[in-house]
Write a protein that holds these residues in place. Structure first.
Motif, PDB file in Angstrom:
ATOM      1  N   ILE A 155       0.841  -1.203   0.000  1.00 34.79           N
ATOM      2  CA  ILE A 155       0.000   0.000   0.000  1.00 34.79           C
ATOM      3  C   ILE A 155       0.882   1.262   0.000  1.00 34.79           C
ATOM      4  O   ILE A 155       0.654   2.209  -0.749  1.00 34.79           O
ATOM      5  N   THR A 156       1.905   1.241   0.846  1.00 38.55           N
ATOM      6  CA  THR A 156       2.766   2.414   0.975  1.00 38.55           C
ATOM      7  C   THR A 156       3.501   2.702  -0.328  1.00 38.55           C
ATOM      8  O   THR A 156       3.685   3.868  -0.718  1.00 38.55           O
ATOM      9  N   ASN A 157       3.870   1.660  -1.012  1.00 43.54           N
ATOM     10  CA  ASN A 157       4.535   1.799  -2.302  1.00 43.54           C
ATOM     11  C   ASN A 157       3.665   2.590  -3.296  1.00 43.54           C
ATOM     12  O   ASN A 157       4.140   3.497  -3.986  1.00 43.54           O
ATOM     13  N   ILE A 158       2.394   2.257  -3.336  1.00 44.11           N
ATOM     14  CA  ILE A 158       1.505   2.953  -4.272  1.00 44.11           C
ATOM     15  C   ILE A 158       1.150   4.347  -3.748  1.00 44.11           C
ATOM     16  O   ILE A 158       1.019   5.292  -4.517  1.00 44.11           O
ATOM     17  N   ALA A 159       1.042   4.454  -2.428  1.00 40.54           N
ATOM     18  CA  ALA A 159       0.789   5.779  -1.837  1.00 40.54           C
ATOM     19  C   ALA A 159       1.921   6.740  -2.212  1.00 40.54           C
ATOM     20  O   ALA A 159       1.694   7.931  -2.468  1.00 40.54           O
TER      21      ALA A 159
ATOM     22  N   CYS B 116      -4.331  19.394 -19.505  1.00 44.32           N
ATOM     23  CA  CYS B 116      -5.627  18.898 -19.977  1.00 44.32           C
ATOM     24  C   CYS B 116      -5.482  17.821 -21.065  1.00 44.32           C
ATOM     25  O   CYS B 116      -6.441  17.166 -21.433  1.00 44.32           O
ATOM     26  N   GLU B 117      -4.238  17.633 -21.535  1.00 51.72           N
ATOM     27  CA  GLU B 117      -3.990  16.523 -22.477  1.00 51.72           C
ATOM     28  C   GLU B 117      -4.134  15.173 -21.783  1.00 51.72           C
ATOM     29  O   GLU B 117      -4.370  14.160 -22.429  1.00 51.72           O
ATOM     30  N   ILE B 118      -3.944  15.142 -20.473  1.00 50.38           N
ATOM     31  CA  ILE B 118      -4.003  13.839 -19.803  1.00 50.38           C
ATOM     32  C   ILE B 118      -5.358  13.649 -19.115  1.00 50.38           C
ATOM     33  O   ILE B 118      -5.873  14.544 -18.451  1.00 50.38           O
ATOM     34  N   GLN B 119      -5.867  12.420 -19.287  1.00 51.44           N
ATOM     35  CA  GLN B 119      -7.243  12.131 -18.882  1.00 51.44           C
ATOM     36  C   GLN B 119      -7.511  12.378 -17.405  1.00 51.44           C
ATOM     37  O   GLN B 119      -8.512  12.988 -17.033  1.00 51.44           O
ATOM     38  N   LEU B 120      -6.592  11.900 -16.571  1.00 48.05           N
ATOM     39  CA  LEU B 120      -6.785  12.006 -15.124  1.00 48.05           C
ATOM     40  C   LEU B 120      -6.983  13.463 -14.688  1.00 48.05           C
ATOM     41  O   LEU B 120      -7.824  13.771 -13.847  1.00 48.05           O
ATOM     42  N   PHE B 121      -6.213  14.365 -15.280  1.00 45.12           N
ATOM     43  CA  PHE B 121      -6.322  15.782 -14.953  1.00 45.12           C
ATOM     44  C   PHE B 121      -7.557  16.377 -15.624  1.00 45.12           C
ATOM     45  O   PHE B 121      -8.326  17.104 -14.992  1.00 45.12           O
ATOM     46  N   ARG B 122      -7.722  16.073 -16.915  1.00 48.06           N
ATOM     47  CA  ARG B 122      -8.807  16.676 -17.698  1.00 48.06           C
ATOM     48  C   ARG B 122     -10.175  16.424 -17.056  1.00 48.06           C
ATOM     49  O   ARG B 122     -10.980  17.331 -16.916  1.00 48.06           O
ATOM     50  N   GLU B 123     -10.410  15.187 -16.636  1.00 45.86           N
ATOM     51  CA  GLU B 123     -11.707  14.839 -16.030  1.00 45.86           C
ATOM     52  C   GLU B 123     -12.023  15.707 -14.818  1.00 45.86           C
ATOM     53  O   GLU B 123     -13.122  16.249 -14.695  1.00 45.86           O
ATOM     54  N   GLN B 124     -11.031  15.840 -13.938  1.00 49.42           N
ATOM     55  CA  GLN B 124     -11.270  16.623 -12.716  1.00 49.42           C
ATOM     56  C   GLN B 124     -11.319  18.117 -13.036  1.00 49.42           C
ATOM     57  O   GLN B 124     -12.063  18.868 -12.397  1.00 49.42           O
TER      58      GLN B 124
ATOM     59  N   PRO C 236      -7.855   0.368 -16.053  1.00 47.28           N
ATOM     60  CA  PRO C 236      -8.002   1.736 -16.588  1.00 47.28           C
ATOM     61  C   PRO C 236      -7.160   2.766 -15.817  1.00 47.28           C
ATOM     62  O   PRO C 236      -6.559   3.659 -16.413  1.00 47.28           O
ATOM     63  N   MET C 237      -7.074   2.590 -14.475  1.00 51.92           N
ATOM     64  CA  MET C 237      -6.272   3.549 -13.694  1.00 51.92           C
ATOM     65  C   MET C 237      -4.784   3.365 -13.979  1.00 51.92           C
ATOM     66  O   MET C 237      -4.029   4.345 -14.009  1.00 51.92           O
ATOM     67  N   GLN C 238      -4.368   2.139 -14.221  1.00 51.59           N
ATOM     68  CA  GLN C 238      -2.957   1.916 -14.578  1.00 51.59           C
ATOM     69  C   GLN C 238      -2.612   2.668 -15.865  1.00 51.59           C
ATOM     70  O   GLN C 238      -1.562   3.286 -15.977  1.00 51.59           O
ATOM     71  N   THR C 239      -3.543   2.617 -16.824  1.00 50.03           N
ATOM     72  CA  THR C 239      -3.315   3.314 -18.097  1.00 50.03           C
ATOM     73  C   THR C 239      -3.239   4.826 -17.877  1.00 50.03           C
ATOM     74  O   THR C 239      -2.338   5.498 -18.380  1.00 50.03           O
ATOM     75  N   MET C 240      -4.188   5.344 -17.089  1.00 53.81           N
ATOM     76  CA  MET C 240      -4.193   6.796 -16.836  1.00 53.81           C
ATOM     77  C   MET C 240      -2.951   7.224 -16.060  1.00 53.81           C
ATOM     78  O   MET C 240      -2.391   8.293 -16.275  1.00 53.81           O
ATOM     79  N   ASN C 241      -2.538   6.363 -15.150  1.00 55.22           N
ATOM     80  CA  ASN C 241      -1.379   6.663 -14.336  1.00 55.22           C
ATOM     81  C   ASN C 241      -0.097   6.685 -15.176  1.00 55.22           C
ATOM     82  O   ASN C 241       0.766   7.541 -14.988  1.00 55.22           O
ATOM     83  N   ARG C 242      -0.015   5.758 -16.115  1.00 53.89           N
ATOM     84  CA  ARG C 242       1.135   5.725 -17.028  1.00 53.89           C
ATOM     85  C   ARG C 242       1.194   6.998 -17.866  1.00 53.89           C
ATOM     86  O   ARG C 242       2.241   7.573 -18.081  1.00 53.89           O
ATOM     87  N   GLU C 243       0.000   7.418 -18.310  1.00 54.54           N
ATOM     88  CA  GLU C 243      -0.083   8.638 -19.119  1.00 54.54           C
ATOM     89  C   GLU C 243       0.417   9.847 -18.315  1.00 54.54           C
ATOM     90  O   GLU C 243       1.170  10.689 -18.812  1.00 54.54           O
TER      91      GLU C 243
END
Ligand code: MG
Length: 385
Positions: A187-191, A216-224, A288-295
């Motif tokens: 858990i700490t590793n991902i935190a 805004c090019e990246i999904q994780l940021f753009r959505e929020q 899906p989160m792994q993909t967004m995180n990689r981006e």
């Protein structure tokens, strides 16, 4: 006295593999609380205040340091550990210790020192964190280091080569047997990842190295960003950034909790050992989160870590580390007495590589500003001290 551990697979004092040197159990704390307190009282922990990850400490007071980063990681790790029913104190402890072995000047410093140590066993910040808590801290009458529990040490050692693992005895075993660490360490590793990706966005924006349009090019940021702008169209920029980033963190933390719960339900571990015997870590993000995180990571690499202004700083940092290392290795009399003594001691054991290790320990322990001062004291003619 584990107040928070609930599941059968949580790490507890009862299933702990103990400390390297036997000690009576603590009176008023749990074993892991004692570990945490020892870390907080260590010299290496205090130095985190003046060490950095991306930006150099003196660039401004508003940026994260390794200390504030470690606290952010601890806070995320605690929340996740608690909700997943494992030992939140252990998760916090690992988080507070995870960056102790970092050199000055962040990744650039680590790469430079690793290069310098190429013929002497290399330098790896993970192993250095372990070396600090096992050997280098000199505070206790009866042992070197902090004498932490096996589980905290296991959590600190995130990765390790097979060669190094063989030298680490029981702590290295899991790398050779391809076992996992406890769930608290996972858990700490991902935190850690959640914390640095998000605060690097925040610091990068503050430094003016990246901007909202690019992000805004990246999904994780753009959505929020879309959510925050739709809800608060005239929100002031700084507040908007904070609102976006806190939602990104929340999104990732929620995904981590849900996905890990699914993995736990499928694997149905009955004990801590069952967690270790899994073929892969159970804590993790959904696909899906792994993909967004990689981006997101890719974006930070291209736009922030390789930004010319950051690169100038890292290039300078590399020169400072290299110059200090070469000078000290060549002439240990330049070292302050304590480090000189260590260099002689290690050299007597393993020759020139021992001397190099003592020099690496001395340099790795420096804060950003101390490294700059040492450089000036040694190479600037006008400085006479
Ligand atoms: Mg970290």
């Amino acid at each position: 006295m584990e107040l928070t551990a609930r599941s059968a697979y949580a790490s507890t004092a009862a299933n702990s593999r103990g400390r390297r040197h036997d000690e009576p159990p603590p009176e008023h704390r749990s074993e892991f609380q004692r570990d945490r307190d020892r870390i907080v009282h260590s010299a290496a922990f205090r130095r985190l205040e003046y060490k950095t990850q991306v930006f150099v400490n003196h660039e401004g007071d508003m940026f994260r340091t390794r200390l504030t980063h470690s606290i952010e990681v601890a806070q995320i790790a605690r929340s996740v550990a608690r909700i997943l029913g494992v030992n939140e104190v252990l998760a916090e402890t690992i988080a507070l210790a995870h960056d102790l072995g970092h050199t000055p000047f962040g990744h650039a410093g680590q790469d430079a020192l690793n290069q310098c140590m190429r013929d002497h066993g290399g330098f790896e910040h993970n192993l250095q964190s372990l070396r600090i808590v096992d050997q280098l801290e000199e505070k206790y009458a009866e042992f070197d280091g902090l004498n932490l529990t096996f589980e905290t040490r296991e959590g600190i050692l995130k990765h390790c080569s097979a060669d190094n693992a063989r030298q680490l005895g029981e702590l290295g075993e899991r790398f050779l047997k391809k076992q996992q660490p406890g769930l608290e360490a996972q858990i700490t590793n991902i935190a850690d990842e959640i914390a640095y990706n998000n605060h690097d966005i925040d610091d990068g924006l503050r430094a003016g190295l990246i901007n909202i349009e690019q992000l805004c090019e990246i999904q994780l940021f753009r959505e929020q960003h879309e959510t925050v702008m739709a809800t608060y169209p005239s929100l002031q920029r700084r507040r908007a950034i904070h609102e976006i980033i806190r939602r990104m963190i929340n999104r990732q933390v929620s995904d981590l909790i849900e996905t890990t719960r699914e993995h736990l339900a499928a694997a149905a571990p009955q004990s801590r050992n069952d967690i270790l015997d899994q073929p892969a870590p159970l804590a993790g993000f959904s696909k899906p989160m792994q993909t967004m995180n990689r981006e997101l990571k890719q974006f930070l690499r291209n736009h922030l870590y390789r930004h010319y202004r950051v690169h100038r700083m890292t290039s300078k940092a590399r020169s400072i580390i290299r110059a200090l290392f070469d000078s000290f290795l060549d002439d240990p009399l330049l070292l302050p007495p304590e480090a000189q003594h260590k260099a002689a001691e290690l050299e007597a054991e393993t020759g020139i590589s021992g001397r190099a290790r003592a020099v690496a320990d001395y340099i790795a322990g420096m804060t950003d500003r101390y490294a700059i001062q040492e450089y000036e004291r040694i190479f600037t003619p006008a400085k006479l001290t």
